[in-house]
Motif scaffolding. Structure first.
Motif, PDB file in Angstrom:
ATOM      1  N   ALA A   1       0.812  -1.221   0.000  1.00 46.31           N
ATOM      2  CA  ALA A   1       0.000   0.000   0.000  1.00 46.31           C
ATOM      3  C   ALA A   1       0.846   1.272   0.000  1.00 46.31           C
ATOM      4  O   ALA A   1       0.297   2.377  -0.109  1.00 46.31           O
ATOM      5  N   ALA A   2       2.171   1.149   0.131  1.00 48.22           N
ATOM      6  CA  ALA A   2       3.040   2.330   0.182  1.00 48.22           C
ATOM      7  C   ALA A   2       2.961   3.098  -1.130  1.00 48.22           C
ATOM      8  O   ALA A   2       3.005   2.513  -2.219  1.00 48.22           O
ATOM      9  N   GLU A   3       2.882   4.418  -1.018  1.00 52.45           N
ATOM     10  CA  GLU A   3       2.788   5.271  -2.204  1.00 52.45           C
ATOM     11  C   GLU A   3       3.969   6.217  -2.360  1.00 52.45           C
ATOM     12  O   GLU A   3       4.373   6.510  -3.488  1.00 52.45           O
ATOM     13  N   ARG A   4       4.522   6.720  -1.246  1.00 52.57           N
ATOM     14  CA  ARG A   4       5.556   7.754  -1.353  1.00 52.57           C
ATOM     15  C   ARG A   4       6.887   7.316  -0.745  1.00 52.57           C
ATOM     16  O   ARG A   4       7.905   7.356  -1.417  1.00 52.57           O
ATOM     17  N   GLU A   5       6.872   6.914   0.522  1.00 56.10           N
ATOM     18  CA  GLU A   5       8.143   6.641   1.196  1.00 56.10           C
ATOM     19  C   GLU A   5       7.959   5.588   2.275  1.00 56.10           C
ATOM     20  O   GLU A   5       6.952   5.563   2.982  1.00 56.10           O
ATOM     21  N   VAL A   6       8.963   4.734   2.406  1.00 60.31           N
ATOM     22  CA  VAL A   6       9.047   3.769   3.504  1.00 60.31           C
ATOM     23  C   VAL A   6      10.362   4.010   4.224  1.00 60.31           C
ATOM     24  O   VAL A   6      11.410   4.147   3.584  1.00 60.31           O
ATOM     25  N   VAL A   7      10.310   4.100   5.547  1.00 62.37           N
ATOM     26  CA  VAL A   7      11.536   4.259   6.338  1.00 62.37           C
ATOM     27  C   VAL A   7      11.652   3.075   7.289  1.00 62.37           C
ATOM     28  O   VAL A   7      10.641   2.577   7.802  1.00 62.37           O
ATOM     29  N   ILE A   8      12.897   2.641   7.521  1.00 60.43           N
ATOM     30  CA  ILE A   8      13.140   1.409   8.275  1.00 60.43           C
ATOM     31  C   ILE A   8      14.262   1.621   9.275  1.00 60.43           C
ATOM     32  O   ILE A   8      15.314   2.171   8.925  1.00 60.43           O
ATOM     33  N   LEU A   9      14.040   1.196  10.502  1.00 62.02           N
ATOM     34  CA  LEU A   9      15.111   0.995  11.474  1.00 62.02           C
ATOM     35  C   LEU A   9      15.241  -0.501  11.673  1.00 62.02           C
ATOM     36  O   LEU A   9      14.242  -1.181  11.922  1.00 62.02           O
ATOM     37  N   ASP A  10      16.462  -1.030  11.580  1.00 58.52           N
ATOM     38  CA  ASP A  10      16.632  -2.473  11.695  1.00 58.52           C
ATOM     39  C   ASP A  10      17.804  -2.813  12.596  1.00 58.52           C
ATOM     40  O   ASP A  10      18.887  -2.235  12.458  1.00 58.52           O
ATOM     41  N   ARG A  11      17.568  -3.716  13.508  1.00 59.15           N
ATOM     42  CA  ARG A  11      18.579  -4.218  14.426  1.00 59.15           C
ATOM     43  C   ARG A  11      18.317  -5.708  14.635  1.00 59.15           C
ATOM     44  O   ARG A  11      17.267  -6.210  14.248  1.00 59.15           O
TER      45      ARG A  11
ATOM     46  N   LEU B   1      20.608   0.768   9.468  1.00 57.18           N
ATOM     47  CA  LEU B   1      20.950  -0.585   9.877  1.00 57.18           C
ATOM     48  C   LEU B   1      21.896  -0.536  11.062  1.00 57.18           C
ATOM     49  O   LEU B   1      22.859   0.235  11.056  1.00 57.18           O
ATOM     50  N   ASP B   2      21.623  -1.350  12.075  1.00 63.76           N
ATOM     51  CA  ASP B   2      22.570  -1.468  13.175  1.00 63.76           C
ATOM     52  C   ASP B   2      23.896  -2.003  12.635  1.00 63.76           C
ATOM     53  O   ASP B   2      23.921  -2.867  11.759  1.00 63.76           O
ATOM     54  N   ARG B   3      24.992  -1.480  13.178  1.00 62.84           N
ATOM     55  CA  ARG B   3      26.307  -1.836  12.647  1.00 62.84           C
ATOM     56  C   ARG B   3      26.575  -3.340  12.704  1.00 62.84           C
ATOM     57  O   ARG B   3      27.360  -3.870  11.915  1.00 62.84           O
ATOM     58  N   ALA B   4      25.904  -4.039  13.619  1.00 66.35           N
ATOM     59  CA  ALA B   4      26.085  -5.483  13.709  1.00 66.35           C
ATOM     60  C   ALA B   4      25.691  -6.184  12.410  1.00 66.35           C
ATOM     61  O   ALA B   4      26.182  -7.273  12.102  1.00 66.35           O
ATOM     62  N   GLY B   5      24.808  -5.547  11.639  1.00 65.25           N
ATOM     63  CA  GLY B   5      24.372  -6.149  10.387  1.00 65.25           C
ATOM     64  C   GLY B   5      25.452  -6.233   9.331  1.00 65.25           C
ATOM     65  O   GLY B   5      25.353  -7.019   8.384  1.00 65.25           O
ATOM     66  N   LEU B   6      26.505  -5.445   9.465  1.00 66.81           N
ATOM     67  CA  LEU B   6      27.588  -5.460   8.479  1.00 66.81           C
ATOM     68  C   LEU B   6      28.506  -6.652   8.664  1.00 66.81           C
ATOM     69  O   LEU B   6      29.407  -6.876   7.854  1.00 66.81           O
TER      70      LEU B   6
ATOM     71  N   ALA C   1      15.516   0.738  18.166  1.00 66.97           N
ATOM     72  CA  ALA C   1      14.296  -0.062  18.015  1.00 66.97           C
ATOM     73  C   ALA C   1      14.212  -0.560  16.581  1.00 66.97           C
ATOM     74  O   ALA C   1      14.903  -0.061  15.685  1.00 66.97           O
ATOM     75  N   LYS C   2      13.352  -1.554  16.377  1.00 61.97           N
ATOM     76  CA  LYS C   2      13.008  -1.993  15.023  1.00 61.97           C
ATOM     77  C   LYS C   2      11.736  -1.257  14.620  1.00 61.97           C
ATOM     78  O   LYS C   2      10.784  -1.175  15.409  1.00 61.97           O
ATOM     79  N   LEU C   3      11.705  -0.742  13.398  1.00 62.32           N
ATOM     80  CA  LEU C   3      10.586   0.110  13.012  1.00 62.32           C
ATOM     81  C   LEU C   3      10.449   0.100  11.496  1.00 62.32           C
ATOM     82  O   LEU C   3      11.451   0.081  10.771  1.00 62.32           O
ATOM     83  N   LEU C   4       9.214   0.122  11.039  1.00 63.35           N
ATOM     84  CA  LEU C   4       8.914   0.261   9.612  1.00 63.35           C
ATOM     85  C   LEU C   4       7.745   1.217   9.494  1.00 63.35           C
ATOM     86  O   LEU C   4       6.662   0.930  10.033  1.00 63.35           O
ATOM     87  N   ALA C   5       7.937   2.359   8.835  1.00 61.19           N
ATOM     88  CA  ALA C   5       6.879   3.372   8.719  1.00 61.19           C
ATOM     89  C   ALA C   5       6.558   3.600   7.244  1.00 61.19           C
ATOM     90  O   ALA C   5       7.464   3.725   6.411  1.00 61.19           O
ATOM     91  N   VAL C   6       5.278   3.653   6.936  1.00 61.83           N
ATOM     92  CA  VAL C   6       4.807   3.783   5.559  1.00 61.83           C
ATOM     93  C   VAL C   6       4.103   5.123   5.391  1.00 61.83           C
ATOM     94  O   VAL C   6       3.103   5.405   6.086  1.00 61.83           O
ATOM     95  N   ASP C   7       4.646   5.939   4.502  1.00 61.72           N
ATOM     96  CA  ASP C   7       4.026   7.209   4.129  1.00 61.72           C
ATOM     97  C   ASP C   7       3.730   8.115   5.324  1.00 61.72           C
ATOM     98  O   ASP C   7       2.806   8.931   5.297  1.00 61.72           O
TER      99      ASP C   7
END
Length: 322
Positions: free
Chosen positions: A139-149, A171-176, A203-209
């Motif tokens: 359903a995303a139309e413009r932007e999705v932002v993500i925090l991931d750990r 991305l948390d540095r551990a992901g590298l 935190a882990k987060l996913l925001a849509v529009d």
């Protein structure tokens, strides 16, 4: 999203323009400055008041009507403003933790997905969470932002980019530590993904529009794992600024300490100290035109339109701490 970053710090484009004009001493009084910036006097006065309120200027002499505020040195003012915003975001992070604990208790009591009030939906189980994420992204139309750990998630970013949806991720540095993940991110960056790395993503987060946010499970998504879907405007209003603050302090993927060389750091420090072009040229031992060219290249390397934006970005990432 430079303008969004400044708004996150509590200031907008009008305040920025007024502050830079004060630093450069471009006007003799408030009326002159209003004409220079092509602003109504009332709007300029409001912007100057906000600069004083946030510590970017000292109040003008009340004995002289129309006198302008005195600008503070950018580095010190920026640090004060950022520290204030960080304190506010710590409170929002604590609210987020309490919300997560309440949702976990709810799932423990009832074991089924259900609404928890205040525009928050609890989604339980790996398959249900995956389906909810898929539906939100579709359903995303413009932007999705993500925090991931950890534990890291893998939303279909490629499909979003192919549809023209902008995607930013921290991305948390551990992901590298996973070379495959790093290569995949580099490939997606070539297709338009804007990705940064931070040492401790909160935190882990996913925001849509900017209208709906999903908080993935804090542990591996097992049968009892729960995610929160936040649609309430007040709650989203706390979570999206949390992303922006983490984004501002994060480092571009592969950027190390921001990719600034010694001479660039010196120039940035001089700008942050509020020195004018002529004084900077004298400190660097170069002609003023050479100094201005270096300043322009520095702003370009920081993806900043103005010195104020460059200082805000560098200060929030700790590049001026020394």
């Amino acid at each position: 999203m430079i303008q969004g970053e400044l708004t996150t710090l509590g200031l907008g484009r009008t305040e920025e323009r007024a502050y830079e004009a004060l630093l450069r001493e471009q006007a003799d009084g408030a009326d002159d400055l209003a004409r220079l910036l092509d602003l109504p006097r009332e709007r300029l006065d409001a912007a100057l008041d906000r600069l004083v309120e946030h510590g970017f200027a000292r109040p003008p002499d009340p004995a002289h009507e129309g006198c302008l505020p005195h600008p503070a040195a950018p580095a010190a003012a920026l640090r004060t403003l950022i520290h204030r915003r960080q304190a506010e975001l710590h409170l929002k992070s604590a609210e987020l933790a309490r919300l997560r604990m309440a949702a976990d208790r709810l799932v423990g009591d009832f074991g089924e997905p259900r609404a928890s009030g205040a525009g928050v939906e609890v989604v339980t189980g790996r398959r249900a969470i995956a389906a909810r994420v898929e539906g939100l992204l579709a359903a995303a139309e413009r932007e999705v932002v993500i925090l991931d750990r950890p534990p890291f998630t893998s939303p279909d970013v490629g499909a979003l980019l192919a549809r023209g949806v902008k995607v930013r991720a921290v991305l948390d540095r551990a992901g590298l530590a996973d070379p495959a993940r790093t290569r995949a991110l580099a490939c997606l960056a070539g297709r338009g993904l804007r990705v940064r790395v931070a040492g401790d993503v909160p935190a882990k987060l996913l925001a849509v529009d900017r209208r709906i946010t999903l908080l993935p499970p804090t542990e591996a998504a097992g049968p009892r794992a729960s995610a929160l879907v936040v649609g309430d405007g007040l709650l989203c209003g706390a979570l999206v600024p949390l992303f922006e603050a983490v984004w501002e302090r994060a480092t571009p993927l592969g950027g190390g300490d921001g990719g600034l060389r010694g001479p660039q750091r010196e120039l940035l420090a001089l700008l942050a100290a509020g020195l004018k072009d002529e004084a900077i040229a004298r400190r660097l031992g170069v002609h003023v035109h050479t100094a201005r060219r270096r300043i322009s290249r520095l702003l370009e390397s920081l993806d900043a339109r103005t010195r104020f934006q460059a200082g805000a970005r560098a200060s929030s990432r700790g590049w001026l701490d020394s």
